[in-house]
Design an enzyme around this catalytic site. Structure first.
Site, short mmCIF file in Angstrom:
data_model
loop_
_atom_site.label_atom_id
_atom_site.label_comp_id
_atom_site.label_asym_id
_atom_site.label_seq_id
_atom_site.Cartn_x
_atom_site.Cartn_y
_atom_site.Cartn_z
CG HIS A 164 -12.48 -0.16 -6.77
ND1 HIS A 164 -12.43 -1.34 -7.48
CD2 HIS A 164 -11.19 0.15 -6.48
CE1 HIS A 164 -11.18 -1.71 -7.64
NE2 HIS A 164 -10.39 -0.84 -7.03
CG MET A 216 -3.55 -2.86 0.33
SD MET A 216 -1.95 -2.04 0.23
CE MET A 216 -2.20 -0.99 -1.18
N GLY A 217 -8.31 -2.12 1.19
CA GLY A 217 -9.47 -1.27 1.46
C GLY A 217 -9.70 -0.26 0.35
CB ALA A 218 -9.72 2.64 -0.82
CG LEU A 265 -13.43 -0.06 -11.66
CD1 LEU A 265 -14.54 -0.67 -10.82
CD2 LEU A 265 -13.76 1.40 -11.95
CD GLN A 274 1.37 -3.73 -0.71
OE1 GLN A 274 1.09 -4.73 -0.06
NE2 GLN A 274 0.76 -3.45 -1.86
CG HIS A 311 -11.54 -3.98 -4.06
ND1 HIS A 311 -11.45 -2.60 -4.14
CD2 HIS A 311 -10.26 -4.42 -3.94
CE1 HIS A 311 -10.19 -2.24 -4.06
NE2 HIS A 311 -9.44 -3.32 -3.94
CB SER A 323 -7.86 2.08 -4.10
OG SER A 323 -8.48 0.82 -3.94
O1 PAF Z 1 -3.35 -5.71 -4.47
C1 PAF Z 1 -3.40 -5.24 -3.32
O2 PAF Z 1 -4.35 -4.56 -2.92
C2 PAF Z 1 -2.25 -5.52 -2.36
O3 PAF Z 1 -1.03 -5.55 -3.03
C3 PAF Z 1 -2.46 -6.78 -1.52
C4 PAF Z 1 -2.49 -8.04 -2.40
C5 PAF Z 1 -3.75 -6.69 -0.75
C6 PAF Z 1 -1.29 -6.95 -0.54
O4 PAF Z 1 -1.22 -5.87 0.33
#
Ligand code: PAF
Length: 289
Positions: free
Chosen positions: A37, A33-35, A190, A64, A40, A192
């Site tokens: 670190h 979902m970005g942000a 870690l 979600q 990721h 976000s």
């Molecule tokens: O873990 C996440 O960042 C989210 O739940 C995902 C898997 C990208 C789904 O939106």
């Protein structure tokens, strides 16, 4: 490799997948979902080892988030995320909500995935509908991107369990790779959401890794009941932190284990620090009755 190319539409993503297939190349997807670190980036590094081309999806999935959760304030940092991914991933897939859910604008309907009973426990009990939203977007991303491999982080243990189950149930031809949680030097996982914490809350957030550590130590000589109690009792030292749950689950079915359970277990914990909800997890090799 340089800065990744950013794709915004399903059509662009489909064209890329078709080109890669015709060239005989494999694709790894890291859904985010970005942000971004370092956690990721570790997923992306692993993805590079497993496929010819890496796509990182960046999409803050409205399905979600429940009412009153942090959907509106969730950090959206696409530009810096793309810079962070330079020399890590070839492509970023950053669609708008209408691309992911075309039914919102009168397009084809996207089947809603149900996470079933496991989706209603732990995170799902506190965040009703959360895992239906996660599985719906993950299934949709799989359908659009058609990855050969996907890489997820172990920190979201329940998400990992449910996505793995969905892949198995739908018999999707996707390799599912899970990477250990990446932590700060002092043990904080870690996330976000760590950026929401002020200094005092950041210190208090150590309750989670401290509880996991205490539970893991206790597991060397005590049964599941004692391990659970020791983990929970750590939170008594952290008045700023509200424990939501700390439990031990059987990794094969994600059910809470009995006090005299024997076998491998996963400790799952969630707590609210200030207004920030944090989760963490630890695998225990074996519990003794
Ligand atoms: O873990 C996440 O960042 C989210 O739940 C995902 C898997 C990208 C789904 O939106």
């Amino acid at each position: 490799m340089a800065t990744p190319q950013v794709l915004h539409t399903v059509a662009e993503m489909t064209a890329l997948r078709e080109r890669l297939t015709s060239e005989g190349k494999t694709l790894a997807l890291v859904p985010t979902m970005g942000a971004l670190h370092e956690g990721h980036l570790a997923l992306v590094t692993r993805a590079r080892e497993l496929a010819d081309v890496v796509v990182v999806s960046i999409f803050v999935n409205p399905l979600q988030f429940g009412a009153g959760e942090d959907f509106d304030r969730y950090p959206r940092t696409l530009e810096t995320d793309v810079v962070a991914l330079a020399d890590h991933a070839e492509f970023v897939f950053a669609p708008d909500v209408d691309e992911v859910y075309p039914d919102r604008v009168g397009g084809a309907s996207v089947p809603v995935q149900s996470a079933g009973p496991v989706g209603e426990t732990f995170e799902g009990a506190s965040r009703p509908g959360h895992f239906d939203g996660v599985l719906t977007v993950v299934a949709r991303l799989f359908d659009i991107v058609k990855p050969d491999v996907v890489v997820f982080g172990q920190k979201d243990a329940q998400q990992v369990f449910l996505v793995r189950s969905m892949i198995e149930k739908m018999a999707l031809p996707i390799r599912f790779e899970v990477l250990e949680t990446i932590r700060e030097a002092d043990g904080l996982a870690l996330s976000s959401r760590n950026r929401y914490l002020n200094e005092e809350e950041r210190t208090a957030a150590l309750a989670l890794p401290h509880a996991l550590l205490a539970a893991a130590r206790e597991a060397h000589h005590a049964n599941a009941g004692a391990v659970r109690e020791v983990g929970r009792s750590v939170f008594e030292n952290y008045p700023l932190v509200r424990l939501d749950y700390l439990d031990l689950v059987d990794p094969t079915n994600f059910q809470s284990v009995s006090d005299d359970y024997q076998g491998p277990a996963t400790v799952v914990v969630a707590a609210v620090v200030g207004t920030t909800r944090l989760i963490d997890t630890e695998n225990l090799e074996r519990l003794h009755a």
